[in-house]
Design a protein around this motif. Structure first.
Motif, PDB file in Angstrom:
ATOM      1  N   ARG A   1      11.553   5.249   2.527  1.00 53.73           N
ATOM      2  CA  ARG A   1      11.684   6.448   3.362  1.00 53.73           C
ATOM      3  C   ARG A   1      10.450   6.629   4.240  1.00 53.73           C
ATOM      4  O   ARG A   1      10.546   7.006   5.414  1.00 53.73           O
ATOM      5  N   LEU A   2       9.282   6.357   3.691  1.00 55.96           N
ATOM      6  CA  LEU A   2       8.032   6.531   4.422  1.00 55.96           C
ATOM      7  C   LEU A   2       7.923   5.566   5.606  1.00 55.96           C
ATOM      8  O   LEU A   2       7.491   5.939   6.697  1.00 55.96           O
ATOM      9  N   LEU A   3       8.381   4.323   5.389  1.00 59.42           N
ATOM     10  CA  LEU A   3       8.225   3.284   6.417  1.00 59.42           C
ATOM     11  C   LEU A   3       9.461   3.124   7.301  1.00 59.42           C
ATOM     12  O   LEU A   3       9.404   2.413   8.306  1.00 59.42           O
ATOM     13  N   GLY A   4      10.549   3.768   6.924  1.00 61.60           N
ATOM     14  CA  GLY A   4      11.771   3.633   7.702  1.00 61.60           C
ATOM     15  C   GLY A   4      12.500   2.335   7.439  1.00 61.60           C
ATOM     16  O   GLY A   4      13.250   1.850   8.298  1.00 61.60           O
ATOM     17  N   TYR A   5      12.301   1.737   6.236  1.00 62.10           N
ATOM     18  CA  TYR A   5      12.987   0.509   5.848  1.00 62.10           C
ATOM     19  C   TYR A   5      14.111   0.854   4.880  1.00 62.10           C
ATOM     20  O   TYR A   5      14.211   1.982   4.375  1.00 62.10           O
ATOM     21  N   THR A   6      14.921  -0.136   4.589  1.00 59.96           N
ATOM     22  CA  THR A   6      15.882   0.020   3.483  1.00 59.96           C
ATOM     23  C   THR A   6      15.173  -0.369   2.203  1.00 59.96           C
ATOM     24  O   THR A   6      14.192  -1.130   2.215  1.00 59.96           O
ATOM     25  N   GLN A   7      15.696   0.133   1.071  1.00 60.61           N
ATOM     26  CA  GLN A   7      15.054  -0.206  -0.200  1.00 60.61           C
ATOM     27  C   GLN A   7      15.127  -1.712  -0.489  1.00 60.61           C
ATOM     28  O   GLN A   7      14.146  -2.293  -0.971  1.00 60.61           O
ATOM     29  N   PRO A   8      16.279  -2.391  -0.206  1.00 61.97           N
ATOM     30  CA  PRO A   8      16.313  -3.853  -0.432  1.00 61.97           C
ATOM     31  C   PRO A   8      15.251  -4.588   0.381  1.00 61.97           C
ATOM     32  O   PRO A   8      14.706  -5.601  -0.080  1.00 61.97           O
ATOM     33  N   ALA A   9      14.942  -4.082   1.593  1.00 64.75           N
ATOM     34  CA  ALA A   9      13.911  -4.730   2.408  1.00 64.75           C
ATOM     35  C   ALA A   9      12.547  -4.604   1.742  1.00 64.75           C
ATOM     36  O   ALA A   9      11.745  -5.554   1.739  1.00 64.75           O
TER      37      ALA A   9
ATOM     38  N   HIS B   1       0.833  -1.200   0.000  1.00 65.51           N
ATOM     39  CA  HIS B   1       0.000   0.000   0.000  1.00 65.51           C
ATOM     40  C   HIS B   1       0.873   1.258   0.000  1.00 65.51           C
ATOM     41  O   HIS B   1       0.563   2.242  -0.692  1.00 65.51           O
ATOM     42  N   ALA B   2       1.977   1.220   0.758  1.00 67.98           N
ATOM     43  CA  ALA B   2       2.891   2.372   0.811  1.00 67.98           C
ATOM     44  C   ALA B   2       3.584   2.580  -0.525  1.00 67.98           C
ATOM     45  O   ALA B   2       3.795   3.726  -0.956  1.00 67.98           O
ATOM     46  N   VAL B   3       3.956   1.481  -1.191  1.00 69.46           N
ATOM     47  CA  VAL B   3       4.604   1.587  -2.509  1.00 69.46           C
ATOM     48  C   VAL B   3       3.635   2.220  -3.508  1.00 69.46           C
ATOM     49  O   VAL B   3       4.002   3.130  -4.276  1.00 69.46           O
ATOM     50  N   VAL B   4       2.388   1.751  -3.504  1.00 66.45           N
ATOM     51  CA  VAL B   4       1.391   2.284  -4.428  1.00 66.45           C
ATOM     52  C   VAL B   4       1.144   3.763  -4.138  1.00 66.45           C
ATOM     53  O   VAL B   4       1.069   4.595  -5.045  1.00 66.45           O
ATOM     54  N   ALA B   5       1.019   4.112  -2.856  1.00 62.65           N
ATOM     55  CA  ALA B   5       0.721   5.493  -2.485  1.00 62.65           C
ATOM     56  C   ALA B   5       1.867   6.438  -2.789  1.00 62.65           C
ATOM     57  O   ALA B   5       1.654   7.584  -3.208  1.00 62.65           O
ATOM     58  N   SER B   6       3.124   5.958  -2.598  1.00 60.77           N
ATOM     59  CA  SER B   6       4.284   6.837  -2.775  1.00 60.77           C
ATOM     60  C   SER B   6       4.846   6.794  -4.192  1.00 60.77           C
ATOM     61  O   SER B   6       5.573   7.704  -4.592  1.00 60.77           O
ATOM     62  N   GLY B   7       4.569   5.723  -4.933  1.00 60.37           N
ATOM     63  CA  GLY B   7       4.982   5.656  -6.333  1.00 60.37           C
ATOM     64  C   GLY B   7       6.282   4.925  -6.597  1.00 60.37           C
ATOM     65  O   GLY B   7       6.636   4.712  -7.756  1.00 60.37           O
ATOM     66  N   SER B   8       7.033   4.547  -5.552  1.00 66.62           N
ATOM     67  CA  SER B   8       8.297   3.844  -5.794  1.00 66.62           C
ATOM     68  C   SER B   8       8.740   3.095  -4.546  1.00 66.62           C
ATOM     69  O   SER B   8       8.288   3.386  -3.429  1.00 66.62           O
ATOM     70  N   TYR B   9       9.662   2.147  -4.746  1.00 67.15           N
ATOM     71  CA  TYR B   9      10.225   1.397  -3.624  1.00 67.15           C
ATOM     72  C   TYR B   9      11.017   2.327  -2.699  1.00 67.15           C
ATOM     73  O   TYR B   9      10.945   2.218  -1.473  1.00 67.15           O
ATOM     74  N   SER B  10      11.790   3.217  -3.298  1.00 64.12           N
ATOM     75  CA  SER B  10      12.637   4.092  -2.483  1.00 64.12           C
ATOM     76  C   SER B  10      11.793   5.046  -1.642  1.00 64.12           C
ATOM     77  O   SER B  10      12.097   5.303  -0.472  1.00 64.12           O
ATOM     78  N   ALA B  11      10.721   5.599  -2.241  1.00 67.14           N
ATOM     79  CA  ALA B  11       9.847   6.510  -1.488  1.00 67.14           C
ATOM     80  C   ALA B  11       9.141   5.747  -0.362  1.00 67.14           C
ATOM     81  O   ALA B  11       8.987   6.261   0.763  1.00 67.14           O
ATOM     82  N   ALA B  12       8.714   4.501  -0.646  1.00 64.82           N
ATOM     83  CA  ALA B  12       8.066   3.688   0.393  1.00 64.82           C
ATOM     84  C   ALA B  12       9.038   3.370   1.516  1.00 64.82           C
ATOM     85  O   ALA B  12       8.670   3.351   2.697  1.00 64.82           O
TER      86      ALA B  12
END
Length: 301
Positions: free
Chosen positions: A24-32, A11-22
């Motif tokens: 940052r939003l969730l406090g994860y690393t992009q590989p995660a 849901h965060a990926v869809v809302a933010s538009g990318s893995y990297s933005a998601a």
């Protein structure tokens, strides 16, 4: 089966538009984020994203899941809030089965205290005499059962049922106010050998017979009822005397009856019974605690 964590990340990926933005939003690393989306696609059995240049584009399956994701997360959030309400005693339901004299005395006091401290906890009040009331607990028809026993009588309950002793209730004799023995502060049971008697429930009747047999007489039982108001009315009309628990005396509604201490002293034991695993349920535990508090204030009644 989908992992709710993956649905949240999706849901965060869809809302933010990318893995990297998601990330940052969730406090994860992009590989995660990437690993979680791969795991979600494996669970779905089909790709959810395609890449269009640097942008992520939903597949038809991804668009379908996106439409459901918000509903799924909303339902999970509502469920989490509801469970927290149960844990924090903002809500809950407890089925309490008590015998008549307890339901008329101990239970209202306990429920009044409960309503003041935890107004969201609802209690369904049932009525039953032991041992039938204990069988209701064993069948799962109630969460707490109040029951009484007499000396020498041990309540047989399964290992998963816990007994919580509440109080010892002194037995008295109920007399018409005009009775010759009503002038005494205490009445010896042997002095009532020639009286007509009003017996209570089967367990109380058995105890009356046992107490009288110990003094060498058989009581002349003319009436039997487990309704305390009926007992009082019969006594008031001079139709007999009755053995009555002291717990009931403060609630006597008739002016033509009086309760006197019995000699030799006789008592019944009042306990709460609950299934062991229900002790961990907050609403059940707090109702049990309220019953303990009320009983503690009546010790020696």
């Amino acid at each position: 089966m989908f992992d709710s964590r993956h649905i949240r990340t999706f849901h965060a990926v869809v809302a933010s538009g990318s893995y990297s933005a998601a990330a940052r939003l969730l406090g994860y690393t992009q590989p995660a984020i990437t690993q979680q989306m791969k795991a979600l696609e494996r669970a779905a059995g089909t790709p959810l994203f395609t890449r269009l240049g640097r942008r992520m584009q939903l597949t038809e399956a991804g668009e379908s899941l996106a439409r459901h994701a918000e509903t799924i997360l909303g339902t999970l959030s509502a469920a989490e809030s509801q469970l927290k309400a149960y844990a924090r005693l903002r809500t809950g339901r407890v089925r309490l089965c008590g015998f008549p004299s307890a339901n008329a005395t101990l239970v209202p006091e306990a429920l009044s205290a409960l309503a003041a401290e935890h107004p969201g906890v609802q209690v369904e009040l049932l009525e039953g005499e032991p041992p039938a009331s204990l069988r209701r607990l064993e069948r799962g028809e109630c969460d707490i059962t109040l029951a009484f026993t007499y000396p020498g009588l041990h309540e047989e309950v399964p290992d998963e049922v816990v007994e919580v002793r509440l109080l010892e209730d002194q037995l008295t004799v109920l007399l018409p106010t005009g009775h010759a023995l009503a002038r005494r502060r205490a009445v010896h049971l042997a002095d009532l050998a020639e009286e007509r008697w009003i017996a209570g429930c089967p367990r109380c009747r058995a105890n009356l017979l046992h107490e009288c047999a110990g003094l060498g007489f058989v009581p002349d039982i003319r009436f039997a009822t487990d309704d305390n108001l009926v007992v009082q009315s019969l006594v008031a009309q001079g139709l007999g005397v009755a053995m009555m628990p002291a717990l009931v005396l403060p609630s006597l509604s008739l002016t033509r009856v009086c309760g006197r201490t019995l000699e030799p002293a006789a008592r019944r034991h009042i306990s709460a019974y609950v299934r062991r695993d229900h002790l961990r349920i907050p609403a059940t535990a707090v109702v049990l605690d309220m019953l303990r508090q009320v009983a503690a204030n009546r010790v020696g009644c």
